[in-house]
Design an enzyme around this catalytic site. Structure first.
Site: not given
Length: 261
Positions: A133-134
């Site tokens: 999810t960066e």
């Protein structure tokens, strides 16, 4: 208090991330302790296999909240050094000269996915969730990227790196992140079955088989170290960028970042 639990059962070294109150999220202590434990397991002739898991409901939620606050306030050089420590951990796991099994008992996000990808064999509970999810923070999964791409292929990595979407265990198995998905109550039985298979093989042959598979894929520790340095430079630069600062700040403030639709 220690951030991991290490126990031996016969020739099996079991290492559990033990910060269940924060879903086994990474901080400096956990990274250091886990790196040391993996080095020790690799050097211990009595250890035939390593099982990596988490205590509580999760495998690992990735970065600890306080660790992320430190990232947001740190200089680019400090962020680079911080990233290199995480990179060294995942590289150590990838190349530990023993068979490794990830017992994925629950959710794995960010760096937790990196640990899963670096293990030789991965068995997950069917309720487990995963995510890289960066990008939602204005960042990228830089230091874990070589291991994730090796596990799931560049086609799937491009999709998941770009969308930051969460996916379930069935999808993780379909794309190659997991080898097997079982009900939670069958997880230990499945791990024990695999350990029994490993126990029948010659330990020297297993070491060479692991090296062979990695070598045939063009993966070696020296090249991995070079990639780690390049990727640490990248994530450090992004963390101190305007977008990275906005993304981290928004996450810590529990608000949507300025670019979010």
């Amino acid at each position: 208090m220690p951030a991991i639990l290490v126990t031996d059962h016969g020739g099996v070294r079991r290492i559990a991330l033990d910060r269940p109150d924060v879903h086994n999220a990474f901080d400096d202590a956990l990274i250091a302790e886990l790196t040391t434990a993996l080095v020790d397991a690799g050097q211990d002739s009595a250890v035939r296999a390593v099982v990596l898991t988490g205590t509580g409901a999760s495998f690992s939620a990735g970065a600890d909240l306080n660790w992320m606050r430190g990232m947001a306030a740190a200089s680019e050089q400090e962020n680079r050094e911080d990233s290199l420590r995480l990179a060294a951990l995942v590289r150590t796991l990838q190349f530990v000269p023993k068979p490794t099994i990830a017992r994925v008992n629950g959710a794995a996000y960010g760096g937790g996915v990196g640990l899963v990808a670096a293990c030789d064999i991965v068995i997950g509970a069917e309720h487990a969730k995963f995510g890289l999810t960066e990008v939602k923070l204005g960042l990228v999964p830089a230091v874990i990227s070589p291991y994730v791409v090796a596990a799931i292929g560049v086609r799937q990595a491009r999709r998941l790196f770009l969308t930051g979407e969460t996916f379930d265990a069935a999808e993780a198995c379909r794309i190659g992140l997991l080898h097997r998905v079982v009900p939670a109550e069958a997880l230990d039985e499945a791990v024990d079955f695999t350990l029994a298979l490993l126990a029948k093989a010659g330990p020297q042959a297993q070491r060479e088989a692991k090296r062979l598979a990695l070598r045939m894929a063009g993966i070696d520790e020296e090249r991995a170290g070079r990639l780690d340095a390049e990727n640490a430079e990248l994530i450090a630069r992004l963390r101190v960028s305007d977008e990275g600062q906005e993304g981290l700040g928004a996450f810590l403030d529990k608000r949507a970042p300025g670019w979010a639709a």
